[in-house]
Design an enzyme around this catalytic site. Structure first.
Site, short mmCIF file in Angstrom:
data_model
loop_
_atom_site.label_atom_id
_atom_site.label_comp_id
_atom_site.label_asym_id
_atom_site.label_seq_id
_atom_site.Cartn_x
_atom_site.Cartn_y
_atom_site.Cartn_z
N CYS A 70 0.93 -1.43 -0.01
CA CYS A 70 0.06 -0.12 0.09
C CYS A 70 0.93 1.24 0.02
O CYS A 70 1.85 1.43 0.83
CB CYS A 70 -1.03 0.03 1.22
N GLU A 71 0.65 1.96 -0.97
CA GLU A 71 1.35 3.48 -0.95
C GLU A 71 1.23 4.34 0.24
O GLU A 71 1.94 5.23 0.39
CB GLU A 71 1.21 4.24 -2.40
N HIS A 72 0.22 4.23 0.93
CA HIS A 72 -0.42 5.08 1.96
C HIS A 72 0.29 4.86 3.31
O HIS A 72 0.96 5.73 4.13
CB HIS A 72 -1.77 5.07 2.40
N HIS A 73 0.76 3.54 3.60
CA HIS A 73 1.34 2.90 4.87
C HIS A 73 2.49 1.98 4.60
O HIS A 73 3.09 1.51 5.42
CB HIS A 73 0.27 2.38 5.87
N GLN B 107 -5.23 -0.58 -4.65
CA GLN B 107 -5.84 -1.81 -5.49
C GLN B 107 -6.35 -1.25 -6.65
O GLN B 107 -6.39 -1.80 -7.84
CB GLN B 107 -6.56 -2.54 -4.48
N HIS C 29 -6.15 -6.20 3.02
CA HIS C 29 -4.82 -5.16 3.01
C HIS C 29 -4.52 -4.99 4.59
O HIS C 29 -5.34 -4.93 5.49
CB HIS C 29 -5.48 -3.85 2.86
N CYS D 139 -2.96 -2.46 5.90
CA CYS D 139 -3.20 -1.20 6.42
C CYS D 139 -4.29 -1.19 7.41
O CYS D 139 -4.83 -0.27 8.20
CB CYS D 139 -3.10 -0.31 5.35
#
Length: 205
Positions: free
Chosen positions: A95-98, A136, A164, A166
């Site tokens: 995941c690019e956020h976490h 995703q 996920h 995250c």
């Protein structure tokens, strides 16, 4: 006959691992300290190097070119013109956020027009995009768009189901939840019967 040696010319040497910049390992040591541990203790001394190597592998897709996997096609298919489907392709992304793991499976289908591609190439396209920092929804679209643009089939259908970390290991901490995304193109988007057929083959309809 004598034993083979590396000079025989028929052995493939291990690829030379790229040098890891000191700034990368220093950053990982900083993260370890910030998390509350001591990067100098025995169990963590080599961790910065290992983490750096692992992340280079996790993100190998940045050095891959997905469209290249679709260069070679086959026209001698005995007149076959029905759906081609590769089901349950396992993949892992982050995941690019976490930067937490995304673990799941993909179903990739297309309706050929004049030619087909080797089925392993569909998985290679998926992995090339998955081995990058992702969301995703974008991963689903990128895989479908790549196949559509390079194979020019009558239709493309991509469905991805994934868990996920995250969400399951932090934040709301809700394990056992999966996310489903899809992208339908060509006849699978425009023709209801074709869409139902491909979803039934994926066992999703």
């Amino acid at each position: 006959m004598s034993d083979a040696t590396p000079d025989d010319g028929d052995l493939i040497a291990e690829p030379i691992a790229p040098a890891i910049p000191a700034a990368v390992t220093d950053a990982i040591r900083t993260l370890i300290r910030w998390a509350g541990d001591d990067p100098a203790r025995e169990g963590l001394i080599d961790t910065p190097r290992r983490v750096a190597k692992a992340w280079k592998e996790y993100c190998a897709g940045y050095d891959d070119h997905p469209e290249k996997h679709l260069d070679r096609v086959f026209e001698e298919v005995g007149g076959y013109d029905e759906i081609v489907l590769l089901k349950d392709i396992p993949f892992q992304s982050h995941c690019e956020h976490h930067m937490a793991p995304i673990i799941g499976k993909a179903h990739i289908a297309y309706l050929p027009k004049n030619h087909v591609v080797g089925i392993s190439k569909l998985a290679r396209v998926l992995h090339a995009f998955a081995r990058r920092l992702q969301v995703q929804e974008r991963l689903t679209a990128e895989v479908a768009d790549c196949i559509w643009a390079n194979l020019r089939p009558q239709g493309v259908a991509v469905v991805i189901e994934a868990s996920h970390a995250c969400m399951t290991a932090r934040g709301v901490r809700t394990p056992g939840v999966s996310m489903v995304t899809s992208r339908m193109m060509g006849v699978f988007r425009d023709d209801d019967r074709s869409r139902k057929e491909v979803l039934a083959l994926m066992e999703l309809g």
